[in-house]
Write a protein that holds these residues in place. Structure first.
Motif, PDB file in Angstrom:
ATOM      1  N   VAL A  53       0.891  -1.128   0.087  1.00 52.81           N
ATOM      2  CA  VAL A  53       0.060   0.107  -0.120  1.00 52.81           C
ATOM      3  C   VAL A  53       0.966   1.381  -0.106  1.00 52.81           C
ATOM      4  O   VAL A  53       2.036   1.393   0.733  1.00 52.81           O
ATOM      5  CB  VAL A  53      -0.786   0.002   1.432  1.00 52.81           C
ATOM      6  CG1 VAL A  53      -1.627   1.394   1.238  1.00 52.81           C
ATOM      7  CG2 VAL A  53      -1.790  -1.271   1.242  1.00 52.81           C
ATOM      8  N   ASP A  54       0.643   2.119  -0.974  1.00 48.63           N
ATOM      9  CA  ASP A  54       1.529   3.407  -0.780  1.00 48.63           C
ATOM     10  C   ASP A  54       1.200   4.225   0.396  1.00 48.63           C
ATOM     11  O   ASP A  54       0.208   4.203   0.769  1.00 48.63           O
ATOM     12  CB  ASP A  54       1.354   4.256  -2.087  1.00 48.63           C
ATOM     13  CG  ASP A  54       1.394   3.640  -3.582  1.00 48.63           C
ATOM     14  OD1 ASP A  54       2.192   2.833  -3.687  1.00 48.63           O
ATOM     15  OD2 ASP A  54       0.695   3.887  -4.585  1.00 48.63           O
ATOM     16  N   PRO A  56       0.566   7.612   2.352  1.00 51.63           N
ATOM     17  CA  PRO A  56      -0.696   8.676   2.061  1.00 51.63           C
ATOM     18  C   PRO A  56       0.024   9.705   1.457  1.00 51.63           C
ATOM     19  O   PRO A  56      -0.637  10.267   0.522  1.00 51.63           O
ATOM     20  CB  PRO A  56      -0.914   9.016   3.361  1.00 51.63           C
ATOM     21  CG  PRO A  56      -0.659   7.813   4.383  1.00 51.63           C
ATOM     22  CD  PRO A  56       0.349   6.993   3.845  1.00 51.63           C
ATOM     23  N   TRP A  57       1.374  10.197   1.709  1.00 50.38           N
ATOM     24  CA  TRP A  57       1.952  11.247   0.979  1.00 50.38           C
ATOM     25  C   TRP A  57       2.472  10.741  -0.420  1.00 50.38           C
ATOM     26  O   TRP A  57       2.676  11.693  -1.376  1.00 50.38           O
ATOM     27  CB  TRP A  57       3.199  11.638   2.047  1.00 50.38           C
ATOM     28  CG  TRP A  57       4.321  10.740   2.131  1.00 50.38           C
ATOM     29  CD1 TRP A  57       5.106  10.324   1.215  1.00 50.38           C
ATOM     30  CD2 TRP A  57       4.314   9.829   3.226  1.00 50.38           C
ATOM     31  NE1 TRP A  57       6.009   9.261   1.840  1.00 50.38           N
ATOM     32  CE2 TRP A  57       5.216   9.083   3.232  1.00 50.38           C
ATOM     33  CE3 TRP A  57       3.425   9.681   4.454  1.00 50.38           C
ATOM     34  CZ2 TRP A  57       5.525   7.902   4.063  1.00 50.38           C
ATOM     35  CZ3 TRP A  57       3.849   8.655   5.328  1.00 50.38           C
ATOM     36  CH2 TRP A  57       4.955   7.893   5.167  1.00 50.38           C
ATOM     37  N   GLN A  58       2.119   9.526  -0.810  1.00 52.44           N
ATOM     38  CA  GLN A  58       2.731   9.166  -2.083  1.00 52.44           C
ATOM     39  C   GLN A  58       1.546   8.951  -3.227  1.00 52.44           C
ATOM     40  O   GLN A  58       1.726   8.703  -4.362  1.00 52.44           O
ATOM     41  CB  GLN A  58       3.478   7.773  -2.131  1.00 52.44           C
ATOM     42  CG  GLN A  58       4.858   7.974  -1.267  1.00 52.44           C
ATOM     43  CD  GLN A  58       5.504   6.440  -1.212  1.00 52.44           C
ATOM     44  OE1 GLN A  58       4.693   5.564  -1.198  1.00 52.44           O
ATOM     45  NE2 GLN A  58       6.739   6.605  -1.404  1.00 52.44           N
ATOM     46  N   THR A  59       0.342   9.155  -2.509  1.00 50.79           N
ATOM     47  CA  THR A  59      -0.827   8.813  -3.323  1.00 50.79           C
ATOM     48  C   THR A  59      -1.214  10.234  -3.887  1.00 50.79           C
ATOM     49  O   THR A  59      -0.950  11.301  -3.445  1.00 50.79           O
ATOM     50  CB  THR A  59      -2.133   8.283  -2.569  1.00 50.79           C
ATOM     51  OG1 THR A  59      -2.228   9.201  -1.566  1.00 50.79           O
ATOM     52  CG2 THR A  59      -1.664   7.096  -1.928  1.00 50.79           C
ATOM     53  N   ASP A  60      -1.856  10.134  -5.267  1.00 44.09           N
ATOM     54  CA  ASP A  60      -2.343  11.131  -5.898  1.00 44.09           C
ATOM     55  C   ASP A  60      -3.568  11.842  -5.350  1.00 44.09           C
ATOM     56  O   ASP A  60      -4.632  11.030  -5.450  1.00 44.09           O
ATOM     57  CB  ASP A  60      -2.575  10.848  -7.297  1.00 44.09           C
ATOM     58  CG  ASP A  60      -2.795  12.019  -8.306  1.00 44.09           C
ATOM     59  OD1 ASP A  60      -2.885  13.399  -7.815  1.00 44.09           O
ATOM     60  OD2 ASP A  60      -3.023  11.891  -9.402  1.00 44.09           O
ATOM     61  N   ALA A  61      -3.594  12.942  -4.844  1.00 46.21           N
ATOM     62  CA  ALA A  61      -4.679  13.408  -4.016  1.00 46.21           C
ATOM     63  C   ALA A  61      -5.630  14.331  -5.083  1.00 46.21           C
ATOM     64  O   ALA A  61      -6.034  15.447  -4.841  1.00 46.21           O
ATOM     65  CB  ALA A  61      -4.345  14.351  -2.949  1.00 46.21           C
ATOM     66  N   ARG A  62      -5.789  14.251  -6.326  1.00 49.10           N
ATOM     67  CA  ARG A  62      -6.705  14.749  -7.188  1.00 49.10           C
ATOM     68  C   ARG A  62      -8.137  14.916  -6.836  1.00 49.10           C
ATOM     69  O   ARG A  62      -8.857  13.838  -6.689  1.00 49.10           O
ATOM     70  CB  ARG A  62      -6.459  14.265  -8.697  1.00 49.10           C
ATOM     71  CG  ARG A  62      -5.270  14.575  -9.079  1.00 49.10           C
ATOM     72  CD  ARG A  62      -4.794  14.056 -10.426  1.00 49.10           C
ATOM     73  NE  ARG A  62      -3.611  13.826 -10.634  1.00 49.10           N
ATOM     74  CZ  ARG A  62      -3.007  13.255 -11.927  1.00 49.10           C
ATOM     75  NH1 ARG A  62      -3.793  13.491 -12.808  1.00 49.10           N
ATOM     76  NH2 ARG A  62      -1.861  12.766 -11.767  1.00 49.10           N
TER      77      ARG A  62
END
Length: 62
Positions: A53-54, A56-62
């Protein structure tokens, strides 16, 4: 399936499938079944699966 350790040793297995009753689980709630057992139970096979699981700061928050 969820596995939780018991204070006196062994584990508590939790399932959400009705078929769990067929193999000895007891109904706890409408969709919840449980079974207390030991890790050396001959009919119990324990495997561990890790799912990457990535962070949280590595996920794209679009």
């Amino acid at each position: 399936m969820t596995v939780r350790p018991l204070p006196q040793g062994g584990v508590m297995l939790w399932a959400s499938e009705r078929r769990a009753h067929d193999v000895g689980f007891e109904r706890r709630n409408r969709d919840e079944w449980s079974l207390a057992t030991t890790l050396d139970d001959a009919e119990l096979t324990v495997t561990t699966e890790q799912t990457p699981v990535d962070a949280p700061w590595q996920t794209d928050a679009r």
